[in-house]
Design an enzyme around this catalytic site. Structure first.
Site, PDB file in Angstrom:
ATOM      1  CE  LYS A  25      45.901  14.939   7.571  1.00  0.00           C
ATOM      2  NZ  LYS A  25      47.399  14.011   7.491  1.00  0.00           N
ATOM      3  NE  ARG A  95      49.013  17.894   5.787  1.00  0.00           N
ATOM      4  CZ  ARG A  95      48.018  18.590   6.572  1.00  0.00           C
ATOM      5  NH1 ARG A  95      47.444  19.498   5.850  1.00  0.00           N
ATOM      6  NH2 ARG A  95      47.775  18.651   7.585  1.00  0.00           N
ATOM      7  N   GLY A 104      49.259   9.854  13.277  1.00  0.00           N
ATOM      8  CA  GLY A 104      50.625   9.410  13.483  1.00  0.00           C
ATOM      9  C   GLY A 104      50.831   8.131  12.724  1.00  0.00           C
ATOM     10  CG  MET A 106      49.217   5.613   7.205  1.00  0.00           C
ATOM     11  SD  MET A 106      47.790   5.667   6.177  1.00  0.00           S
ATOM     12  CE  MET A 106      46.745   6.707   6.759  1.00  0.00           C
ATOM     13  NE  ARG A 362      42.555  14.880  14.033  1.00  0.00           N
ATOM     14  CZ  ARG A 362      43.778  14.414  13.762  1.00  0.00           C
ATOM     15  NH1 ARG A 362      44.220  13.927  12.814  1.00  0.00           N
ATOM     16  NH2 ARG A 362      44.550  14.537  14.806  1.00  0.00           N
ATOM     17  CG  HIS A 480      51.728   9.196  19.598  1.00  0.00           C
ATOM     18  ND1 HIS A 480      51.942   8.072  20.276  1.00  0.00           N
ATOM     19  CD2 HIS A 480      51.068   8.777  18.539  1.00  0.00           C
ATOM     20  CE1 HIS A 480      51.377   6.913  19.696  1.00  0.00           C
ATOM     21  NE2 HIS A 480      50.901   7.279  18.560  1.00  0.00           N
ATOM     22  CB  SER A 790      18.040 -16.727  28.779  1.00  0.00           C
ATOM     23  OG  SER A 790      18.988 -15.954  29.034  1.00  0.00           O
ATOM     24  CB  CYS A 857      22.119 -14.445  29.882  1.00  0.00           C
ATOM     25  SG  CYS A 857      22.097 -16.045  29.690  1.00  0.00           S
ATOM     26  CE1 TYR A 877      17.366 -11.401  29.625  1.00  0.00           C
ATOM     27  CE2 TYR A 877      14.808 -11.549  29.240  1.00  0.00           C
ATOM     28  CZ  TYR A 877      16.147 -12.096  29.922  1.00  0.00           C
ATOM     29  OH  TYR A 877      16.258 -13.598  30.051  1.00  0.00           O
TER      30      TYR A 877
HETATM   31  P1  ADP Z   1      49.170  13.910  10.560  1.00  0.00           P
HETATM   32  O1  ADP Z   1      48.107  13.410   9.842  1.00  0.00           O
HETATM   33  O2  ADP Z   1      50.056  12.942  11.266  1.00  0.00           O
HETATM   34  O3  ADP Z   1      48.750  14.826  11.548  1.00  0.00           O
HETATM   35  P2  ADP Z   1      49.952  15.866   8.889  1.00  0.00           P
HETATM   36  O4  ADP Z   1      49.641  15.530   7.223  1.00  0.00           O
HETATM   37  O5  ADP Z   1      48.853  16.533   9.254  1.00  0.00           O
HETATM   38  O6  ADP Z   1      50.016  14.569   9.613  1.00  0.00           O
HETATM   39  O7  ADP Z   1      51.239  16.797   8.793  1.00  0.00           O
HETATM   40  C1  ADP Z   1      52.257  16.683   9.797  1.00  0.00           C
HETATM   41  C2  ADP Z   1      52.703  17.946  10.358  1.00  0.00           C
HETATM   42  O8  ADP Z   1      53.005  18.844   9.081  1.00  0.00           O
HETATM   43  C3  ADP Z   1      51.437  18.784  10.755  1.00  0.00           C
HETATM   44  O9  ADP Z   1      51.650  19.400  11.907  1.00  0.00           O
HETATM   45  C4  ADP Z   1      51.052  19.781   9.893  1.00  0.00           C
HETATM   46  O10 ADP Z   1      50.361  20.981  10.362  1.00  0.00           O
HETATM   47  C5  ADP Z   1      52.251  20.110   9.061  1.00  0.00           C
HETATM   48  N1  ADP Z   1      52.136  20.337   7.711  1.00  0.00           N
HETATM   49  C6  ADP Z   1      51.447  19.385   6.828  1.00  0.00           C
HETATM   50  N2  ADP Z   1      51.305  19.921   5.544  1.00  0.00           N
HETATM   51  C7  ADP Z   1      51.848  21.249   5.624  1.00  0.00           C
HETATM   52  C8  ADP Z   1      52.055  22.495   4.844  1.00  0.00           C
HETATM   53  N3  ADP Z   1      51.515  22.408   3.498  1.00  0.00           N
HETATM   54  N4  ADP Z   1      52.360  23.547   5.266  1.00  0.00           N
HETATM   55  C9  ADP Z   1      52.904  23.631   6.461  1.00  0.00           C
HETATM   56  N5  ADP Z   1      52.775  22.556   7.506  1.00  0.00           N
HETATM   57  C10 ADP Z   1      52.379  21.657   7.142  1.00  0.00           C
HETATM   58 MG    MG Z   2      47.827  16.380  11.312  1.00  0.00          MG
END
Ligand code: ADP
Ligand code: MG
Ligand code: MG
Length: 904
Positions: A25, A95, A104, A106, A362, A480, A790, A857, A877
């Protein structure tokens, strides 16, 4: 040491190839700045901080604090506001972001920086007190849950977590005030609720919700690092094989708000369709919402554009029509990102008051069919070269194309119970379960299950993993459940709102129908249709998939390693040929003896007391065996067929019931007690290391003779009919050259006789299965006579480790948990030990006999990592089960390309 990397305003310290340090990220947020894409400013705390934190008793490096303060100033300058400033407060999100995305798994905390002293300032600034108090209560909820409960290791009973308690407070409040949706609550009401939250927190967790922005920030940072070692993250890493040492990075970023009113929105999108691979922009958005609302599946989101609307979403308004200028900007970003990353991207965006911000990009997860289509399309579009296209598709992903689809007729005759969003491919049928734990329990009893949930959360992954398919009542294509299922190529239907689940009773109401736990249902993951009962599934035919054919043709061009299959029936052999097999690497002969008439002859042979009796019994089996081999040779159309002589301990044929003993006694004309005595004599203390393999043929040469004759008569007779055949006769479980020579002599004598009788000469090979350490150690001696090796890596793993494969279940889990082993050596070849023996045997065998044909095998023949190892060691093989043949073809091509690349 630099622990903090800033980004914002078109500048960034990091870039995309710094994923190991900044996490995916963080690296991509930095990169988007370089690409001129609008990203809220922020900074990344590196994975080094995480490593340091865990290596130093949960203490941060000393330099960290000043670096964070510096970086925070940078955000403040760009945003023209101050963190903790009472008049013009800056809010941030904290984040998580590992090297490899763990959706989701972490934690993330939003709206950090809101306190009783900054609230008035923000209200003044935005003129929207409702928004501010809504943001505040969200902060309290997330913070209490993530920072104060989970990160501190406080464990409250199921359903008693602080988040659930707060959710119940909202529900009760809504009921008492007769309010329906969250959006119906006023500023005052959210304020009131926030106060109850704080009391609840104090009562349950024993401490106060912090009212200092800096405490909130550091609490958030710590909690995210802490979440790397949360249960969910750990179990996800196990499943995905992500090393524990990697650690996560933490991103702190200025908040932007999609919930500031009508001109605000938030969304998630894929630059191409992740379910089909089609080249259209695909996504979901919600007006006036925060990002988590889309992902959590709490509200059913709107489609991004007109193109991708379905019957169900026809009436919802798209971003394209509601905010067309911003949509155009987003399209430009889409093009920009794909051209730059040369791959499909999964993006998050937020529109605050008419201004577009990108929050994440990503490489997007996709299912197998989509992965193949995208790889081939992107090659055709000139975005990537052929090699990249080949490496883009994970061999395992082909599996989905090889998965069953629903039988059209039985589907037409079935009544549709409900329809949801088709989030994962293929079709499935299974018995309903309502919780992840039940899924695991039922699966453990050998049942195939379908997991039904309101919506899934990362806590459910263990159950999702074992389920045939996943079904949810809520959530969209980016929820999810959809994300996880797509990653695993699993059949999945989401957002099926007709399902009314009663979790307590473990039943679901769908219209008039009520289904209970254990009831069968069937799902078509391609159309989103759900049926009651167990519908017929038919095996997939990947050859109808155009891009698949292209990709596989490229793979076949790129590889030299041959792919064979393990098969013992003509049907399996035909299936494997269809999947591209180039021979049989292992045809076991013992399975051929299990039908009613044959087993009698077999048992008679086993009970025989002298060679003469035995020969006559064994010869009864000859015509059957010959027929079997003819069928297989014909199906293989001149490809080599390796046939293994009888291998298992004989008592495997002799587990009999009372009446069966009786029948057998009659059949062989013996007293029942005599039969029982002889069966008892076969008992072995350790049959795996007992009288089996070539030891059978040595003690009972009649068996070898009969089998050799069956093979060679079949081969010569077919040759006479003009059918090409290439038999390779394999002596099992050889440990000494003398064992091999003994058996080889018998085979060659029979061959001479048969060829003379039939007046036909024929090429055939005699070789051995290398599955004992001693065979590896003396491979040079064996190779003087053997024409092929084999590797039977199942037994070789068993005998190298001294692990009984059938008993490993009792200790393997502990071995994995305690990291004594990093993976099950029966699944992926143990390169260090078993692999070393294998390399040695290849080298010393080829020294003596440069023409020695070598293959593998065992189960490992279909495992991509093991295939890589085989290629690396110069094997000719690999052989695997029919359904893994396409996977092996692609894996072999990838191994070839990777090995070539590493040599340059
Ligand atoms: P995950 O990796 O689980 O997707 P994120 O870090 O992307 O977690 O964050 C979860 C949610 O919060 C996402 O929908 C993201 O867009 C939102 N979010 C994170 N940081 C910001 C920010 N600075 N402003 C607005 N929304 C945010
Ligand atoms: Mg995200
Ligand atoms: Mg074996």
């Amino acid at each position: 040491m630099k622990y903090v990397y800033s980004f914002g305003d078109g500048k960034a310290d990091g870039k995309t190839d710094m994923k190991n340090l900044l996490g995916g990220k963080g690296a991509n947020l930095a990169e988007m700045n370089h690409l001129g894409i609008p990203v809220p400013p922020g900074f990344t705390l590196t994975t080094d901080v995480c490593t340091h934190y865990y290596n130093h008793n949960l203490i941060f490096p000393e330099e960290l604090e000043t670096q964070v303060v510096e970086a925070l100033k940078n955000i403040e300058t760009i945003m023209d506001s101050g963190f903790g400033d009472t008049e013009n407060p800056l809010l941030v999100s904290v984040r998580s972001g590992a090297r490899q995305s763990m959706p989701g798994m972490m934690e993330t905390v939003l709206n950090v920086g809101l306190t009783t002293t900054t609230i008035p300032g923000l209200i003044e600034k935005t003129g929207n007190s409702r928004f501010v108090y809504d943001a505040y209560r969200r902060l309290i909820m997330m913070y209490a849950d993530v920072v104060m409960e989970k990160a501190t290791g406080i464990k409250l009973a199921d359903g008693q977590g602080i988040r659930q308690k707060m959710e119940r407070i909202i529900d009760t409040f809504k009921k008492e005030n007769r309010l329906k949706d969250d959006t119906d609550l006023s500023a005052e009401q959210w304020k009131e609720i926030s106060e109850s939250f704080k009391v609840e927190i104090k009562n349950n967790l024993g401490s106060e919700f912090p009212d200092d922005p800096r405490d909130q920030l550091w609490g958030g940072i710590k909690a995210v690092f802490q979440s790397w070692n949360g249960n969910r993250a750990i179990s996800y890493r196990r499943i995905e094989n992500i090393p524990d040492e990697w650690g996560t990075a933490v991103n702190v970023q200025a908040m932007v708000f999609g919930n500031m009113g009508k001109n605000s929105a938030t969304g998630v999108a894929f630059t191409r369709n992740p379910a089909t691979g089609e080249n259209h922009f695909y996504g979901e958005w919600l007006p006036n919402a925060q990002g988590e609302d889309v992902v959590a599946g709490l509200r059913t989101p709107n489609p991004l554009n007109e193109d991708t609307k379905t019957v169900d979403t026809q009436s919802l308004s798209s971003l394209e029509s509601s905010m067309s200028a911003l949509y155009s900007q987003l399209i430009e970003i889409r093009t920009n990102l794909e051209a730059h990353y040369r791959d499909m991207q999964d993006i998050e965006f937020t529109i605050q008051d008419g201004r577009l911000w990108m929050l994440q990009t990503r490489v997007g997860k996709r299912n197998g069919a989509a992965a193949i289509k995208m790889a081939v399309d992107m090659f055709n579009e000139g975005l990537i070269d052929k090699k990249t296209a080949l490496l883009r598709v994970k061999p395992e992903q082909l599996d989905e194309l090889l998965h069953p689809v629903m039988d059209t007729e039985s589907e037409q005759n079935a009544t549709i119970l409900a329809t949801g969003l088709p989030a994962g491919p293929g079709s499935a049928t299974g018995r309903l379960v309502f919780t992840a734990d039940d899924a695991e329990a039922w699966h453990g009893r050998g049942e195939q299950v379908i997991l039904l949930r309101e919506e899934t959360s990362p806590e459910d992954v263990h159950g999702m993993h074992v389920a045939e398919a996943i079904l949810t009542a809520k959530g969209g294509m980016t929820s999810h459940a959809a994300l996880v299922a797509r990653g695993w190529g699993k059949c999945c239907i989401v957002g099926c709102s007709d399902l009314h689940i009663n979790l307590e009773q473990k039943e679901v109401q769908i219209g008039e129908t009520v289904l209970k736990e254990g009831d069968w249902i069937s799902m078509n993951g391609t159309t989103g249709k759900i049926y009651g009962g167990q519908l017929k599934l038919i095996p997939a035919n990947p050859e109808t998939h155009n891009e698949y054919k292209h990709l596989m043709a490229w793979a076949d061009d790129a590889r030299k390693l041959k792919i064979r299959t393990n098969a013992e029936t003509p049907a399996d052999a035909k299936q494997a040929i269809q999947f591209g097999a180039e021979g049989i690497g292992l045809c076991r002969t013992e399975h051929m003896f299990f039908d009613d008439t044959r087993i009698m002859a077999m048992r008679k042979m086993i009970l025989a007391e002298n060679p003469k009796e035995r020969r006559s019994a064994v010869m009864e089996l000859l015509p059957y065996q010959k027929n079997d081999f003819k069928g297989i040779f014909k199906a293989m159309k001149g490809f080599p067929v390796t046939i293994r002589l009888l291998d298992p301990p004989l008592h495997e044929f002799m587990t009999l019931t009372e009446p069966q003993v009786h029948d057998l006694a009659n059949h062989v004309n013996l007293d029942k007690s005599e039969v029982e005595k002889r069966i008892a004599n076969l008992h072995e203390l350790n049959p795996m290391l007992g009288h089996r393999g070539c030891r059978l043929g040595i003690v009972y040469p009649e068996i070898t003779e009969m089998q050799a004759r069956a093979i060679l008569e079949a081969a010569t007779e077919l040759t006479a009919e003009g059918v090409a055949v290439l038999p390779e006769i394999m002596i099992p479980l050889v440990g000494t050259a003398t064992e091999f020579i003994h058996q080889e002599t018998i085979v060659r004598d029979v061959a001479k006789k048969v060829m003379k009788e039939k007046g036909i000469t024929l090429d055939y090979l005699v070789g051995t299965m290398i599955e004992l350490p001693r065979a590896c150690l003396t491979a040079d001696e064996i190779a003087e006579k053997a024409e092929f090796f084999s590797f039977g890596t199942n037994d070789l793993t068993q005998t190298t480790y001294g692990f009984s494969r059938d008993d490993i279940g009792s200790f393997l889990p502990s071995y994995l948990d305690n990291k004594i082993l990093s993976q099950d050596p029966f699944q992926s070849l143990d390169v260090k030990g078993v692999g070393k023996l294998l390399s040695m045997a290849v080298e010393s065998g080829r020294k003596v006999n440069s023409n020695l044909k070598i293959g593998i095998c065992g189960e490992h023949g279909g495992d991509p990592a093991s295939i890589h190892f085989c290629k690396h060691n110069g094997l000719d093989y690999v052989s695997c089960s029919p359904f893994r043949v396409p996977i092996a073809r692609l894996a072999a091509a990838q191994a070839e390309l990777q090995i070539k690349a590493s040599k340059v």
